[in-house]
Scaffold this active site. Sequence first.
Site, PDB file in Angstrom:
ATOM      1  N   HIS A  89      27.536  37.201  42.079  1.00 53.93           N
ATOM      2  CA  HIS A  89      28.980  37.416  41.980  1.00 53.93           C
ATOM      3  C   HIS A  89      29.626  37.796  43.320  1.00 53.93           C
ATOM      4  O   HIS A  89      30.398  38.752  43.407  1.00 53.93           O
ATOM      5  CB  HIS A  89      29.284  38.485  40.930  1.00 53.93           C
ATOM      6  CG  HIS A  89      28.950  38.059  39.539  1.00 53.93           C
ATOM      7  ND1 HIS A  89      29.369  38.759  38.431  1.00 53.93           N
ATOM      8  CD2 HIS A  89      28.227  37.009  39.055  1.00 53.93           C
ATOM      9  CE1 HIS A  89      28.918  38.154  37.331  1.00 53.93           C
ATOM     10  NE2 HIS A  89      28.221  37.085  37.697  1.00 53.93           N
ATOM     11  N   GLN A 105      22.736  33.941  44.184  1.00 50.80           N
ATOM     12  CA  GLN A 105      23.999  33.229  44.334  1.00 50.80           C
ATOM     13  C   GLN A 105      24.551  33.292  45.760  1.00 50.80           C
ATOM     14  O   GLN A 105      25.669  32.849  46.014  1.00 50.80           O
ATOM     15  CB  GLN A 105      25.023  33.797  43.345  1.00 50.80           C
ATOM     16  CG  GLN A 105      24.634  33.590  41.898  1.00 50.80           C
ATOM     17  CD  GLN A 105      25.552  34.303  40.909  1.00 50.80           C
ATOM     18  OE1 GLN A 105      26.628  34.769  41.268  1.00 50.80           O
ATOM     19  NE2 GLN A 105      25.122  34.383  39.662  1.00 50.80           N
ATOM     20  N   TYR A 119      25.670  40.130  27.798  1.00 52.34           N
ATOM     21  CA  TYR A 119      24.489  39.301  27.567  1.00 52.34           C
ATOM     22  C   TYR A 119      23.507  39.957  26.597  1.00 52.34           C
ATOM     23  O   TYR A 119      22.717  39.263  25.945  1.00 52.34           O
ATOM     24  CB  TYR A 119      23.793  38.994  28.894  1.00 52.34           C
ATOM     25  CG  TYR A 119      24.548  38.005  29.737  1.00 52.34           C
ATOM     26  CD1 TYR A 119      24.654  36.666  29.366  1.00 52.34           C
ATOM     27  CD2 TYR A 119      25.174  38.406  30.906  1.00 52.34           C
ATOM     28  CE1 TYR A 119      25.362  35.759  30.131  1.00 52.34           C
ATOM     29  CE2 TYR A 119      25.880  37.506  31.683  1.00 52.34           C
ATOM     30  CZ  TYR A 119      25.974  36.184  31.296  1.00 52.34           C
ATOM     31  OH  TYR A 119      26.674  35.284  32.069  1.00 52.34           O
ATOM     32  N   GLU A 136      37.433  31.880  32.198  1.00 53.66           N
ATOM     33  CA  GLU A 136      38.886  31.999  32.225  1.00 53.66           C
ATOM     34  C   GLU A 136      39.535  31.118  33.290  1.00 53.66           C
ATOM     35  O   GLU A 136      38.977  30.923  34.361  1.00 53.66           O
ATOM     36  CB  GLU A 136      39.277  33.456  32.527  1.00 53.66           C
ATOM     37  CG  GLU A 136      38.811  34.455  31.499  1.00 53.66           C
ATOM     38  CD  GLU A 136      39.201  35.877  31.841  1.00 53.66           C
ATOM     39  OE1 GLU A 136      38.931  36.781  31.025  1.00 53.66           O
ATOM     40  OE2 GLU A 136      39.781  36.107  32.932  1.00 53.66           O
ATOM     41  N   TYR A 148      43.547  42.150  35.256  1.00 50.79           N
ATOM     42  CA  TYR A 148      43.049  41.068  34.405  1.00 50.79           C
ATOM     43  C   TYR A 148      41.917  41.510  33.466  1.00 50.79           C
ATOM     44  O   TYR A 148      41.338  40.682  32.779  1.00 50.79           O
ATOM     45  CB  TYR A 148      42.666  39.862  35.272  1.00 50.79           C
ATOM     46  CG  TYR A 148      43.930  39.183  35.779  1.00 50.79           C
ATOM     47  CD1 TYR A 148      44.455  38.069  35.141  1.00 50.79           C
ATOM     48  CD2 TYR A 148      44.659  39.728  36.830  1.00 50.79           C
ATOM     49  CE1 TYR A 148      45.649  37.493  35.554  1.00 50.79           C
ATOM     50  CE2 TYR A 148      45.857  39.163  37.251  1.00 50.79           C
ATOM     51  CZ  TYR A 148      46.340  38.049  36.606  1.00 50.79           C
ATOM     52  OH  TYR A 148      47.536  37.488  37.004  1.00 50.79           O
TER      53      TYR A 148
END
Length: 361
Positions: free
Chosen positions: A139, A77, A252, A231, A241
């Site tokens: 991430h 990513q 997963y 979200e 949060y």
Amino acid sequence: MLAASACSAQAPEASAAAGGAPFKRAVVADFDAPWAMTFLPNGRMLVTEKDGRMLLVSADGKNRRVVATVTVDSAGQGALMDVVLAPDFRTSRLVYFSFSETGQGGKGVVLARGTLQGGTLANIQRLFQARPYVEGNGHYSGRIAFSPDGKFLFFTNGERQKFTPAQAKDQTLGKVLRLTLDGKPAPGNPLARQGFAPEVWSYGHRNLLGIAFDAQGNLWQQEMGPKGGDELNLVLPGRNYGWPNASNGSHYDGRDIPDHKPGDGYEAPKVWWNPVISPGGLMIYSGKLFPQWKGDAFIGGLSSEALVHVDLNGTQAQKADQWSMGARIREVEEGPDGAIYLLEDGGKGAPGRLIKLTPRG
């Protein structure tokens, strides 16, 4: 770290309609694997590519050049990520951007800025880097938003698929950060006196791939959940949060995660999705072409290959529409004319197209 070069233009493809949706779409340009974009005051665009190139693109998509090449770690990513103009861009010519890199201890996300001079992004400065750098390719987050008064910068740091850093006080991972325009901790951050890293504005986040202010000054943020539980959050100072202690999804491997519930000490999302949409990119619409959507949120869907519309009403939100776009949508932006622009993800031999949405009729 950086070098300027040039790239030949690519011709736009033919127009196509998005069946059943209240808009028509036209393909403006093709890219390799784009990640983000922003519009200049003259209608031209800056577009980031996964491999580290930042492109300056004409308003019609027919001409482009590379204004900077950033050394990035693009595995997984990783990418040259967000790109946003400074609030005073017309006079300062400053462009803020983010990217992933390899460094001491592993990999992390960096906030930087440069000055757009002619066809080159010059005077590059590193302003901030996530703490700590860790192993892994996921991430990073790296989204940027400026406060409505233009005095502060909000920067997202993902938890790098490590879970617990999102709750760790001394790390910036899994957090929304509030910085000065020079990348320093902003004065008055709500958790600095409670032992947190001085940059932290909110915490308990997973992979934050969109952040934007609405016209009332509310800060909205969307993030990918695990298996379920994507979200849309209203970001409030000092709030937790919940990740990885609370989520409306599951691990997963099938292990349960406690759902958000009243009284659990965590800020619940305003909207959540299961099945997931894999949100990528967030825009609050303010234009005139689609007056019925003014003030609403639009999210790009990656695995869902969709454009997702969320109705915002003050500090409340509810699901509105989800239109199939037939490709992974990495970024959503509003153009100077009020059109909605989408960047497809691209990669793996397929181009990432820039799609312009305008009203039917």
